[in-house]
Design an enzyme around this catalytic site. Sequence first.
Site, mmCIF file in Angstrom:
data_model
loop_
_atom_site.group_PDB
_atom_site.id
_atom_site.type_symbol
_atom_site.label_atom_id
_atom_site.label_comp_id
_atom_site.label_asym_id
_atom_site.label_seq_id
_atom_site.Cartn_x
_atom_site.Cartn_y
_atom_site.Cartn_z
ATOM 1 N N CYS A 111 0.815 -1.223 0.000
ATOM 2 C CA CYS A 111 0.000 0.000 0.000
ATOM 3 C C CYS A 111 0.846 1.269 0.000
ATOM 4 O O CYS A 111 0.495 2.257 -0.651
ATOM 5 C CB CYS A 111 -0.985 -0.005 1.166
ATOM 6 N N ASP B 234 -7.692 5.077 -2.072
ATOM 7 C CA ASP B 234 -7.336 3.921 -1.256
ATOM 8 C C ASP B 234 -6.735 2.820 -2.132
ATOM 9 O O ASP B 234 -7.398 2.318 -3.035
ATOM 10 C CB ASP B 234 -8.604 3.408 -0.558
ATOM 11 N N HIS C 8 -6.037 -0.214 -1.202
ATOM 12 C CA HIS C 8 -6.300 -1.529 -0.629
ATOM 13 C C HIS C 8 -7.414 -2.292 -1.358
ATOM 14 O O HIS C 8 -8.348 -2.806 -0.738
ATOM 15 C CB HIS C 8 -6.648 -1.397 0.858
#
Length: 387
Positions: free
Chosen positions: A92, A289, A291
């Site tokens: 990430c 994001d 993820h």
Amino acid sequence: SSSSSSSVGARKRLSYYVWRGRKGVMSGAPSGRAIVWMLGRQYEVTPQNNEQWDDFLNDFESRFWFTYRRDFPGLVSAPNKPPVTSDTGWGCMLRSGQMILAEALVCHYLGRGWRRNPYAAVDRLYGQILRWFSDIPRPEAPYSVHNIAEIGRSMGKEAGEWYGPSTIAQVLLRLVSQHAPESLAMHVPMDGTVYRDEVAKICGPEESGEGPRSPPDSCFPILWHNATRWKSLFLLIPVRLGLHQLNEVYVENLLDMFKWKQFVGLIGGRPRSSLFFVACQDTTIFYLDPHITRPFIAMDRDFVSSSYHCSQPRKMSVFDLDPSMALGFYCHDQSDFDDFFEHMASFSPEKHPVFSVAACAPSYASLDFKVERLLEEDQDDEEYALL
């Protein structure tokens, strides 16, 4: 039509993200006025002002969105271990670093006002920048996760280990130096202070008589390097604004960064989760994001780029930020840097600036010592992992 229904759906999603405050409490009546700042651009958002909503969404969706990928060509991991074909669960911060670097490159080559047209074919300049981040271990993708991992290994990080903000900043610095985008320099301050003389050394006119060299990518002829002019600058500044949680004395100035025309985002996030932050409304900050795991895409001539852009802003409270982060700035020319420098210099210590500026760097015994010290501090950061 399907396009109009999609736009209405996007507005409904945005109304939830913008109007909901911390822990789901309404931050204001839907008929009220909200100011959203996104990388130096202001949007006055109200349910009645659909044009501003659309402008904000278009701006947000035009940012590059790099997420976990699976089934990409294997990258070298630790000795006696099989090649890694996915960065799910550990990459990430690598993806966050790619996003903030991509934002600087978009500003450099396409301009801050560039917007993606989702209904048009991938154009040449935009496609070339995107291909630089392709998940392949080849020179034409200088900022691939493979090349990030290779530089990371030289700094003691094996593939599958988590990176902190200081580590990814140093890795990106190495990759940008190797790739050498035309008329663009990158700088990572070692101690949270931007020194004008250090910037002048890397951005100022070159003294050698070699003259301009051929650009590495022929689709960027407009930015062939001119040895007599100041280079554009991508600054990535690792900071730690608290011990175990964000010290609230920094919040006001941190949020103010989103108003600066030079600001290209913030990488950090919650403890154990790295995100890319691009906008704020009051004390709510909006992010991309990484993820989410998607399949590898071979960026051939006619590839579809939609999975590299996000239409749904996500949000969190600035007070939930992990104190360890890195701030990005892009200064197009010397005047732009001078404006950035003078703006930051106007902050007195009593105003709790998130970093500092000074005219001249102190004399250090060794640059290696500074880098080593910074990376040692990074080891103390919270690990970044999949939530």
